[in-house]
Design a protein around this motif. Sequence first.
Motif, PDB file in Angstrom:
ATOM      1  N   ASN A  63       0.422  27.657  34.104  1.00 12.67           N
ATOM      2  CA  ASN A  63       1.325  26.535  34.372  1.00 12.67           C
ATOM      3  C   ASN A  63       1.524  25.689  33.102  1.00 12.67           C
ATOM      4  O   ASN A  63       1.188  24.509  33.065  1.00 12.67           O
ATOM      5  N   PRO A  64       2.072  26.300  32.062  1.00 12.63           N
ATOM      6  CA  PRO A  64       2.194  25.608  30.775  1.00 12.63           C
ATOM      7  C   PRO A  64       3.101  24.379  30.841  1.00 12.63           C
ATOM      8  O   PRO A  64       4.061  24.340  31.599  1.00 12.63           O
ATOM      9  N   PHE A  65       2.757  23.385  30.027  1.00  9.24           N
ATOM     10  CA  PHE A  65       3.530  22.155  29.907  1.00  9.24           C
ATOM     11  C   PHE A  65       4.311  22.249  28.597  1.00  9.24           C
ATOM     12  O   PHE A  65       3.759  22.071  27.514  1.00  9.24           O
ATOM     13  N   VAL A  66       5.597  22.553  28.698  1.00 10.74           N
ATOM     14  CA  VAL A  66       6.429  22.788  27.518  1.00 10.74           C
ATOM     15  C   VAL A  66       6.891  21.455  26.936  1.00 10.74           C
ATOM     16  O   VAL A  66       7.432  20.612  27.643  1.00 10.74           O
ATOM     17  N   VAL A  67       6.686  21.301  25.621  1.00 13.41           N
ATOM     18  CA  VAL A  67       7.082  20.066  24.945  1.00 13.41           C
ATOM     19  C   VAL A  67       8.131  20.305  23.868  1.00 13.41           C
ATOM     20  O   VAL A  67       8.693  19.356  23.331  1.00 13.41           O
ATOM     21  N   GLY A  68       8.387  21.589  23.541  1.00 12.98           N
ATOM     22  CA  GLY A  68       9.382  21.887  22.516  1.00 12.98           C
ATOM     23  C   GLY A  68       9.939  23.287  22.657  1.00 12.98           C
ATOM     24  O   GLY A  68       9.280  24.176  23.191  1.00 12.98           O
ATOM     25  N   ILE A  69      11.171  23.447  22.180  1.00 13.64           N
ATOM     26  CA  ILE A  69      11.840  24.752  22.187  1.00 13.64           C
ATOM     27  C   ILE A  69      12.471  24.944  20.819  1.00 13.64           C
ATOM     28  O   ILE A  69      13.195  24.071  20.321  1.00 13.64           O
ATOM     29  N   ALA A  70      12.194  26.115  20.218  1.00 14.40           N
ATOM     30  CA  ALA A  70      12.744  26.419  18.897  1.00 14.40           C
ATOM     31  C   ALA A  70      13.344  27.815  18.887  1.00 14.40           C
ATOM     32  O   ALA A  70      13.012  28.661  19.712  1.00 14.40           O
ATOM     33  N   SER A  71      14.210  28.046  17.924  1.00 14.96           N
ATOM     34  CA  SER A  71      14.803  29.357  17.724  1.00 14.96           C
ATOM     35  C   SER A  71      14.175  29.950  16.472  1.00 14.96           C
ATOM     36  O   SER A  71      14.513  29.566  15.354  1.00 14.96           O
ATOM     37  N   GLY A  72      13.205  30.822  16.667  1.00  9.88           N
ATOM     38  CA  GLY A  72      12.493  31.427  15.547  1.00  9.88           C
ATOM     39  C   GLY A  72      11.165  30.748  15.287  1.00  9.88           C
ATOM     40  O   GLY A  72      10.986  29.553  15.564  1.00  9.88           O
ATOM     41  N   TYR A  73      10.241  31.530  14.767  1.00  8.62           N
ATOM     42  CA  TYR A  73       8.882  31.018  14.531  1.00  8.62           C
ATOM     43  C   TYR A  73       8.869  29.933  13.462  1.00  8.62           C
ATOM     44  O   TYR A  73       8.162  28.936  13.591  1.00  8.62           O
ATOM     45  N   GLU A  74       9.645  30.117  12.404  1.00  5.87           N
ATOM     46  CA  GLU A  74       9.685  29.108  11.338  1.00  5.87           C
ATOM     47  C   GLU A  74      10.184  27.767  11.874  1.00  5.87           C
ATOM     48  O   GLU A  74       9.649  26.715  11.528  1.00  5.87           O
ATOM     49  N   GLU A  75      11.197  27.801  12.725  1.00  5.26           N
ATOM     50  CA  GLU A  75      11.695  26.564  13.336  1.00  5.26           C
ATOM     51  C   GLU A  75      10.636  25.941  14.234  1.00  5.26           C
ATOM     52  O   GLU A  75      10.521  24.723  14.308  1.00  5.26           O
ATOM     53  N   ALA A  76       9.862  26.773  14.930  1.00  8.05           N
ATOM     54  CA  ALA A  76       8.792  26.258  15.790  1.00  8.05           C
ATOM     55  C   ALA A  76       7.746  25.530  14.951  1.00  8.05           C
ATOM     56  O   ALA A  76       7.281  24.449  15.328  1.00  8.05           O
ATOM     57  N   LEU A  77       7.397  26.092  13.799  1.00  4.39           N
ATOM     58  CA  LEU A  77       6.435  25.427  12.917  1.00  4.39           C
ATOM     59  C   LEU A  77       6.983  24.104  12.402  1.00  4.39           C
ATOM     60  O   LEU A  77       6.262  23.100  12.344  1.00  4.39           O
ATOM     61  N   GLU A  78       8.247  24.079  12.036  1.00  6.59           N
ATOM     62  CA  GLU A  78       8.870  22.848  11.556  1.00  6.59           C
ATOM     63  C   GLU A  78       8.924  21.795  12.672  1.00  6.59           C
ATOM     64  O   GLU A  78       8.675  20.614  12.445  1.00  6.59           O
ATOM     65  N   LEU A  79       9.226  22.225  13.885  1.00  8.76           N
ATOM     66  CA  LEU A  79       9.266  21.318  15.027  1.00  8.76           C
ATOM     67  C   LEU A  79       7.872  20.736  15.299  1.00  8.76           C
ATOM     68  O   LEU A  79       7.734  19.541  15.581  1.00  8.76           O
ATOM     69  N   LEU A  80       6.857  21.579  15.179  1.00  8.07           N
ATOM     70  CA  LEU A  80       5.474  21.105  15.353  1.00  8.07           C
ATOM     71  C   LEU A  80       5.114  20.062  14.307  1.00  8.07           C
ATOM     72  O   LEU A  80       4.481  19.056  14.614  1.00  8.07           O
ATOM     73  N   ARG A  81       5.506  20.310  13.059  1.00  7.03           N
ATOM     74  CA  ARG A  81       5.239  19.340  11.991  1.00  7.03           C
ATOM     75  C   ARG A  81       5.879  18.002  12.343  1.00  7.03           C
ATOM     76  O   ARG A  81       5.253  16.950  12.250  1.00  7.03           O
ATOM     77  N   GLN A  82       7.121  18.054  12.804  1.00  6.50           N
ATOM     78  CA  GLN A  82       7.834  16.832  13.186  1.00  6.50           C
ATOM     79  C   GLN A  82       7.114  16.116  14.334  1.00  6.50           C
ATOM     80  O   GLN A  82       6.964  14.894  14.320  1.00  6.50           O
ATOM     81  N   MET A  83       6.665  16.878  15.343  1.00  7.98           N
ATOM     82  CA  MET A  83       5.949  16.288  16.484  1.00  7.98           C
ATOM     83  C   MET A  83       4.689  15.560  16.019  1.00  7.98           C
ATOM     84  O   MET A  83       4.447  14.414  16.413  1.00  7.98           O
ATOM     85  N   VAL A  84       3.897  16.251  15.214  1.00  9.33           N
ATOM     86  CA  VAL A  84       2.631  15.671  14.753  1.00  9.33           C
ATOM     87  C   VAL A  84       2.887  14.401  13.954  1.00  9.33           C
ATOM     88  O   VAL A  84       2.207  13.385  14.140  1.00  9.33           O
ATOM     89  N   GLU A  85       3.877  14.438  13.066  1.00 11.54           N
ATOM     90  CA  GLU A  85       4.211  13.242  12.284  1.00 11.54           C
ATOM     91  C   GLU A  85       4.665  12.100  13.186  1.00 11.54           C
ATOM     92  O   GLU A  85       4.242  10.952  13.004  1.00 11.54           O
ATOM     93  N   ASP A  86       5.527  12.391  14.158  1.00 11.66           N
ATOM     94  CA  ASP A  86       6.017  11.349  15.072  1.00 11.66           C
ATOM     95  C   ASP A  86       4.883  10.741  15.887  1.00 11.66           C
ATOM     96  O   ASP A  86       4.789   9.518  16.026  1.00 11.66           O
ATOM     97  N   ILE A  87       4.028  11.595  16.427  1.00 14.73           N
ATOM     98  CA  ILE A  87       2.918  11.111  17.250  1.00 14.73           C
ATOM     99  C   ILE A  87       1.990  10.232  16.428  1.00 14.73           C
ATOM    100  O   ILE A  87       1.607   9.141  16.857  1.00 14.73           O
TER     101      ILE A  87
END
Length: 107
Positions: A63-87
Amino acid sequence: MRWAENLYLSEKTAKKKDKIIRKANRGIGMASIYFITLAANEKNLFEIFHAAHLKQPAFYRRNPFVVGIASGYEEALELLRQMVEDIYRETSGFPVREYFGERRQES
C-alpha cells in the motif's frame, strides 16, 4: 496505492498526472514512469519504483504512499533532490511523513 495531496511532478509528468494515476490505479505499467514513495522502512526517507512494479501483486500489499511521479530515472533523482531541499528549507529537518501528511495505518 495512496497518493499525496500535493504530488511532486516532473515537467514531463505534470501534464499527464491524471492519466498516469488512472493507469497506476488499474495496474497498467508505463514504460518511462517512475514513482517516488515514502519508504516502507521508517529509517529511510524515500523509495523509487519503476511503473513495471504495478504488475506485481506484492507491490500493492505494501500500500505505497506515492509522493512524486517522474518520467525517467534521472528525472526521479532530480525530483528527489528538489523534495529533500524543500523539506529541509521549510522544516529545518527531514520529517517527510509529516510533510506529506501521511498517517500511519494501524495494522
